[in-house]
Design a protein around this motif. Structure first.
Motif, PDB file in Angstrom:
ATOM      1  N   LYS A  55      33.920  48.781  30.191  1.00  0.00           N
ATOM      2  CA  LYS A  55      35.010  47.958  30.751  1.00  0.00           C
ATOM      3  C   LYS A  55      34.427  46.657  31.293  1.00  0.00           C
ATOM      4  O   LYS A  55      33.348  46.662  31.883  1.00  0.00           O
ATOM      5  CB  LYS A  55      35.679  48.713  31.911  1.00  0.00           C
ATOM      6  CG  LYS A  55      36.401  49.959  31.472  1.00  0.00           C
ATOM      7  CD  LYS A  55      36.972  50.672  32.681  1.00  0.00           C
ATOM      8  CE  LYS A  55      37.606  51.987  32.277  1.00  0.00           C
ATOM      9  NZ  LYS A  55      38.090  52.737  33.431  1.00  0.00           N
TER      10      LYS A  55
ATOM     11  N   PHE B 290      34.292  43.331  33.879  1.00  0.00           N
ATOM     12  CA  PHE B 290      34.580  43.157  35.304  1.00  0.00           C
ATOM     13  C   PHE B 290      35.965  42.544  35.442  1.00  0.00           C
ATOM     14  O   PHE B 290      36.364  41.745  34.609  1.00  0.00           O
ATOM     15  CB  PHE B 290      33.549  42.218  35.954  1.00  0.00           C
ATOM     16  CG  PHE B 290      32.160  42.764  35.918  1.00  0.00           C
ATOM     17  CD1 PHE B 290      31.897  44.071  36.296  1.00  0.00           C
ATOM     18  CD2 PHE B 290      31.097  41.959  35.492  1.00  0.00           C
ATOM     19  CE1 PHE B 290      30.611  44.570  36.271  1.00  0.00           C
ATOM     20  CE2 PHE B 290      29.806  42.467  35.460  1.00  0.00           C
ATOM     21  CZ  PHE B 290      29.556  43.781  35.843  1.00  0.00           C
ATOM     22  N   CYS B 291      36.687  42.921  36.502  1.00  0.00           N
ATOM     23  CA  CYS B 291      37.999  42.317  36.725  1.00  0.00           C
ATOM     24  C   CYS B 291      37.798  40.862  37.140  1.00  0.00           C
ATOM     25  O   CYS B 291      36.929  40.564  37.959  1.00  0.00           O
ATOM     26  CB  CYS B 291      38.736  43.041  37.843  1.00  0.00           C
ATOM     27  SG  CYS B 291      39.171  44.724  37.380  1.00  0.00           S
ATOM     28  N   THR B 292      38.607  39.980  36.568  1.00  0.00           N
ATOM     29  CA  THR B 292      38.500  38.573  36.967  1.00  0.00           C
ATOM     30  C   THR B 292      39.864  38.140  37.484  1.00  0.00           C
ATOM     31  O   THR B 292      40.889  38.510  36.895  1.00  0.00           O
ATOM     32  CB  THR B 292      38.124  37.698  35.761  1.00  0.00           C
ATOM     33  OG1 THR B 292      39.032  38.009  34.697  1.00  0.00           O
ATOM     34  CG2 THR B 292      36.706  37.958  35.294  1.00  0.00           C
TER      35      THR B 292
ATOM     36  N   GLU C 162      43.269  37.701  38.574  1.00  0.00           N
ATOM     37  CA  GLU C 162      44.460  38.506  38.830  1.00  0.00           C
ATOM     38  C   GLU C 162      44.457  39.859  38.110  1.00  0.00           C
ATOM     39  O   GLU C 162      45.311  40.686  38.368  1.00  0.00           O
ATOM     40  CB  GLU C 162      45.706  37.728  38.383  1.00  0.00           C
ATOM     41  CG  GLU C 162      45.976  36.470  39.214  1.00  0.00           C
ATOM     42  CD  GLU C 162      46.094  36.782  40.702  1.00  0.00           C
ATOM     43  OE1 GLU C 162      46.945  37.620  41.070  1.00  0.00           O
ATOM     44  OE2 GLU C 162      45.310  36.219  41.490  1.00  0.00           O
ATOM     45  N   SER C 163      43.536  40.051  37.108  1.00  0.00           N
ATOM     46  CA  SER C 163      43.650  41.261  36.267  1.00  0.00           C
ATOM     47  C   SER C 163      43.435  42.523  37.081  1.00  0.00           C
ATOM     48  O   SER C 163      42.494  42.626  37.852  1.00  0.00           O
ATOM     49  CB  SER C 163      42.663  41.193  35.105  1.00  0.00           C
ATOM     50  OG  SER C 163      41.362  41.049  35.599  1.00  0.00           O
ATOM     51  N   LYS C 164      44.376  43.462  36.952  1.00  0.00           N
ATOM     52  CA  LYS C 164      44.296  44.721  37.700  1.00  0.00           C
ATOM     53  C   LYS C 164      44.345  45.873  36.713  1.00  0.00           C
ATOM     54  O   LYS C 164      44.449  45.665  35.514  1.00  0.00           O
ATOM     55  CB  LYS C 164      45.500  44.816  38.641  1.00  0.00           C
ATOM     56  CG  LYS C 164      45.391  43.945  39.881  1.00  0.00           C
ATOM     57  CD  LYS C 164      46.537  44.260  40.824  1.00  0.00           C
ATOM     58  CE  LYS C 164      46.418  43.488  42.125  1.00  0.00           C
ATOM     59  NZ  LYS C 164      46.531  42.041  41.952  1.00  0.00           N
TER      60      LYS C 164
ATOM     61  N   ASP D 176      43.323  49.912  35.122  1.00  0.00           N
ATOM     62  CA  ASP D 176      42.187  50.786  34.800  1.00  0.00           C
ATOM     63  C   ASP D 176      41.272  50.187  33.748  1.00  0.00           C
ATOM     64  O   ASP D 176      40.264  50.769  33.413  1.00  0.00           O
ATOM     65  CB  ASP D 176      42.713  52.126  34.259  1.00  0.00           C
ATOM     66  CG  ASP D 176      43.562  52.828  35.305  1.00  0.00           C
ATOM     67  OD1 ASP D 176      43.304  52.588  36.497  1.00  0.00           O
ATOM     68  OD2 ASP D 176      44.465  53.588  34.922  1.00  0.00           O
TER      69      ASP D 176
ATOM     70  N   CYS E   5      39.568  47.412  33.766  1.00  0.00           N
ATOM     71  CA  CYS E   5      38.430  46.577  34.176  1.00  0.00           C
ATOM     72  C   CYS E   5      37.816  47.160  35.447  1.00  0.00           C
ATOM     73  O   CYS E   5      38.424  47.984  36.129  1.00  0.00           O
ATOM     74  CB  CYS E   5      38.860  45.128  34.364  1.00  0.00           C
ATOM     75  SG  CYS E   5      40.109  44.911  35.636  1.00  0.00           S
TER      76      CYS E   5
ATOM     77  N   ARG F 193      36.501  46.918  39.210  1.00  0.00           N
ATOM     78  CA  ARG F 193      36.703  46.076  40.395  1.00  0.00           C
ATOM     79  C   ARG F 193      35.578  46.339  41.403  1.00  0.00           C
ATOM     80  O   ARG F 193      35.124  47.463  41.568  1.00  0.00           O
ATOM     81  CB  ARG F 193      38.054  46.432  41.013  1.00  0.00           C
ATOM     82  CG  ARG F 193      38.399  45.645  42.248  1.00  0.00           C
ATOM     83  CD  ARG F 193      39.876  45.742  42.564  1.00  0.00           C
ATOM     84  NE  ARG F 193      40.727  45.220  41.509  1.00  0.00           N
ATOM     85  CZ  ARG F 193      40.825  43.934  41.199  1.00  0.00           C
ATOM     86  NH1 ARG F 193      40.108  43.028  41.852  1.00  0.00           N
ATOM     87  NH2 ARG F 193      41.638  43.539  40.231  1.00  0.00           N
TER      88      ARG F 193
ATOM     89  N   ASN G 182      42.874  44.496  27.625  1.00  0.00           N
ATOM     90  CA  ASN G 182      43.666  43.614  28.506  1.00  0.00           C
ATOM     91  C   ASN G 182      44.530  42.593  27.771  1.00  0.00           C
ATOM     92  O   ASN G 182      45.083  41.702  28.389  1.00  0.00           O
ATOM     93  CB  ASN G 182      42.747  42.843  29.491  1.00  0.00           C
ATOM     94  CG  ASN G 182      42.100  43.801  30.465  1.00  0.00           C
ATOM     95  OD1 ASN G 182      42.651  44.854  30.759  1.00  0.00           O
ATOM     96  ND2 ASN G 182      40.920  43.440  30.945  1.00  0.00           N
TER      97      ASN G 182
END
Length: 256
Positions: free
Chosen positions: A47, A49-51, A53-55, A57, A59, A61, A102
């Protein structure tokens, strides 16, 4: 017009059966050749990394503001498998596509570029054989339709019949070799292909089943055509014997 005799009706039925099978085979092979569902499966992808606004499962966090530090990377290794997501992919002769994380849609790349260099030759041979298979099937179809629509003498029909039988058998053999070559190349690519493509799980898809269904129809068409050819020749021999017999009787007992 004279009513058609029973053998003539039988011949027409066999001719249209052979044509239908051959036509079905052509449709199946063109569909299989142009679609990319010969093999389907899933790939395990780390997965991202979350960047921003992306929320969700899909990515990873972090609570730490500096997401790229060493502890972050260490954290991924320690937590293991749930940091991977399974992505569906499907591949054909021409290209391989997989789902995007995503985002909607798919990312595709040419299957030829994925195959190990040592197997590229076999893949090209398989493509050439598939193309020849389609061309021969088309030729067989044209010959069969000529035979059905253009009723000339039975002798001409027999010549066309023999030729279309040879073409269809040749097509079947080529098709079988082409499908088997592709299967081999795909399995080699699964083992030796690029790391960022290798499937986690995979199986053959509907295009592959269609390709073999096309081969089965092609062989059935060939058998029907050969059967029609031999039956016509046997009918001829039978007619000739009858004629000879009636002539002998005529000459033994001439009418006074």
């Amino acid at each position: 017009s004279m009513p058609a005799s029973a053998p003539e009706v039988g011949r027409r039925h066999r001719a249209s059966a052979a044509f239908s099978l051959s036509f079905l085979s052509l449709v199946f092979s063109v569909t299989a050749f142009s679609t990319s569902y010969w093999c389907e499966g899933t790939r395990k992808v780390a997965k991202p990394f979350c960047t921003g606004e992306s929320k969700g499962d899909l990515c990873i966090r972090f609570n730490s503001p500096d997401a790229n530090n060493n502890q972050a990377v260490q954290y991924i290794w320690e937590t293991g498998d749930d940091k991977f997501v399974e992505r569906k992919f499907h591949a054909g002769i021409w290209y391989s596509c997989e789902e995007m994380i995503n985002e909607d849609g798919e990312k595709c790349r040419s299957f030829i570029s994925l195959t190990p260099a040592s197997d590229r030759g076999v893949l090209w041979l398989s493509i050439v054989a598939e193309l020849l298979y389609v061309i021969l099937l088309l030729t067989g179809n044209i010959l069969m339709s000529v035979e059905i629509c253009y009723y000339s003498s039975v002798i001409d029909g027999l010549k066309i019949n023999a030729f279309s039988a040879v073409v269809t058998v040749l097509a079947g053999l080529l098709g079988m070799v082409a499908h088997m070559m592709y299967t081999t190349v795909f399995q080699m690519t699964v083992n030796l292909g690029p790391e960022d493509w290798r499937p986690h799980t995979w199986d053959y898809g509907w295009s592959y089943c269609l390709a073999w269904a096309s081969f089965a129809c092609c062989m059935a068409a060939a058998v029907t055509t050969i059967n029609k050819y031999t039956k016509t020749i046997l009918e001829f021999k039978h007619k000739r014997k009858k004629l000879e017999r009636s002539l002998k009787i005529k000459y033994k007992f001439p009418d006074h």
